[in-house]
Design a protein around this motif. Structure first.
Motif, mmCIF file in Angstrom:
data_model
loop_
_atom_site.group_PDB
_atom_site.id
_atom_site.type_symbol
_atom_site.label_atom_id
_atom_site.label_comp_id
_atom_site.label_asym_id
_atom_site.label_seq_id
_atom_site.Cartn_x
_atom_site.Cartn_y
_atom_site.Cartn_z
ATOM 1 N N GLN A 100 0.865 -1.232 0.028
ATOM 2 C CA GLN A 100 -0.087 0.046 0.007
ATOM 3 C C GLN A 100 0.975 1.173 -0.055
ATOM 4 N N SER A 101 0.510 2.173 -0.823
ATOM 5 C CA SER A 101 1.115 3.677 -1.072
ATOM 6 C C SER A 101 2.456 3.159 -1.792
ATOM 7 N N LYS A 102 2.739 2.394 -2.172
ATOM 8 C CA LYS A 102 3.867 1.944 -3.083
ATOM 9 C C LYS A 102 3.659 1.597 -4.529
ATOM 10 N N GLU A 103 4.756 2.060 -5.409
ATOM 11 C CA GLU A 103 4.332 1.830 -6.870
ATOM 12 C C GLU A 103 4.941 0.379 -7.361
ATOM 13 N N VAL A 104 4.121 -0.171 -8.039
ATOM 14 C CA VAL A 104 4.320 -1.288 -8.778
ATOM 15 C C VAL A 104 4.475 -1.813 -10.156
ATOM 16 N N PHE A 105 5.206 -2.485 -10.812
ATOM 17 C CA PHE A 105 5.178 -2.714 -12.200
ATOM 18 C C PHE A 105 4.403 -3.825 -12.576
ATOM 19 N N VAL A 106 3.894 -3.802 -13.599
ATOM 20 C CA VAL A 106 3.106 -5.061 -14.308
ATOM 21 C C VAL A 106 3.240 -5.436 -15.748
#
Length: 360
Positions: A100-106
């Motif tokens: 939560q509140s973090k950036e992710v890559f997909v």
């Protein structure tokens, strides 16, 4: 739910994310990785990264969820260690809270070149460079309309900065690779070694492909001018990639394949080659791939002033690796398929000289 910068992963329990980077292309992933200090750009274009204290796989930290649908079909032991569904759910919930509140890559790709047996897979990563790894190693979907409606059969969530609590989670260390076959989900934490992503997906295919009458194989494959397919089986470092990139033959794939009623097919879209002491003279094609844009070099030494590589330097590990799309190589079977093998070769890497160089 619609895929936006903030939504689309709620089905995985991932909410309140700072941002979701969907399907970023290679140049954009380079920019993100360098901006976040995940790696450095080396001479001629490869991205050099460090994987920290794990420079290889962690087999003792790998678990399968012991649940009713698959329990009787798994050979439990040191290689397939059980973990309860309850412990999985607790760890999974904490992982989701951590993101939560973090950036992710997909990245949304396929595993399996054969259209009948390929599986759509979604790779969610904390690091930009691991998203590039997924883009390199699996088979890309290039149609944005298909990606918009893409529904995965497998999902891998790799979060290197999230650590397990062994006494609470029922694991052996802060590192974990947990495969839930019922939910078709893999969670990885406490390790930056990207090979865990690739091997986790292969484990899933090892389980599901035989149910469809397909033999899953850890081998490389190539074909000759007459369509004569050869398979090369062997442990890591025995020469599968080296021998399969024969200048007189065409590469199908360098590591993971399926064998169905119609022949063999590559499970991947890239190569993950060992590069320690790689020679321009002995392995020219793989050597050239270490000098290309889009290649990831794990734990390879680089001069930070000149940005030139030293492939002979094993100060970090003997297991230095290059991940690159198979299209970096000059002679490949574009659709990743071949006929039934005429030759099956087992590579022993016999250090004691007990076996002859070639034995039938």
């Amino acid at each position: 739910m619609e895929k936006t910068e903030y939504t689309g992963l709620e089905g995985h329990g991932l909410r309140n994310l700072a941002r979701i980077y969907w399907h970023l292309p290679t140049p954009a992933l380079y920019e993100e990785a360098i901006r976040r200090r995940e790696g450095v750009l080396a001479h001629l274009g490869p991205l050099v990264v460090r994987t920290g204290h794990h420079t290889g796989r962690s087999p003792k930290d790998r678990f399968l969820v012991k649940e009713p649908t698959s329990e009787a079909e798994i050979y439990w032991g040191e290689e397939n260690q059980p973990i309860s569904p309850e412990r999985f759910e607790i760890l999974y919930s904490r992982l989701c809270a951590y993101l939560q509140s973090k950036e992710v890559f997909v990245q949304e790709c396929y595993v399996g070149a054969h259209p009948r047996y390929r599986k759509p897979v979604r790779i969610i990563t904390e690091y930009a460079w691991q998203s590039l790894f997924a883009r390199n190693m699996f088979i890309r979907e290039l149609d944005p309309r298909v990606l918009k409606e893409f529904v995965p059969e497998f999902t891998v969530i790799a979060v290197p900065r999230f650590n397990a609590i062994p006494e609470q989670d029922g694991v052996h260390s802060e590192t974990f690779i947990i495969i839930n076959l019922a939910k078709r989900v893999v969670i990885i934490g406490g390790t930056s070694y990207a090979g865990e992503i690739k091997k986790a997906v292969f484990t899933m295919m090892n389980y599901f492909l035989p149910k469809e009458g397909v033999l899953s194989m850890h081998c490389s494959a190539n074909t000759g001018k007459r369509g004569d397919v050869a398979l090369f089986f062997g442990l890591s470092g025995t020469g599968k990639t080296t021998l399969s990139t024969d200048p007189e033959r065409v590469l199908i794939g360098d590591d993971e394949h399926g064998w169905c009623d119609e022949g063999v097919f590559n499970l991947e879209g890239g190569c993950y080659a060992k590069v320690i002491r790689l020679s321009r003279d002995d392995e020219p094609e793989i050597y050239e791939c270490t000098r290309k844009f889009g290649t990831i070099l794990e734990n390879v030494a680089v001069d930070m002033r000149t940005r030139r590589l030293d492939l002979d330097d094993s100060s970090l590990t003997e297991n230095t690796r290059a991940s690159f799309p198979i299209t970096h190589l000059p002679r490949i079977v574009r659709d990743g398929t071949g006929g039934h093998p005429q030759n099956v070769i087992f590579l022993t890497y016999d250090a004691f000289g007990v076996l002859p160089p070639v034995a039938k």
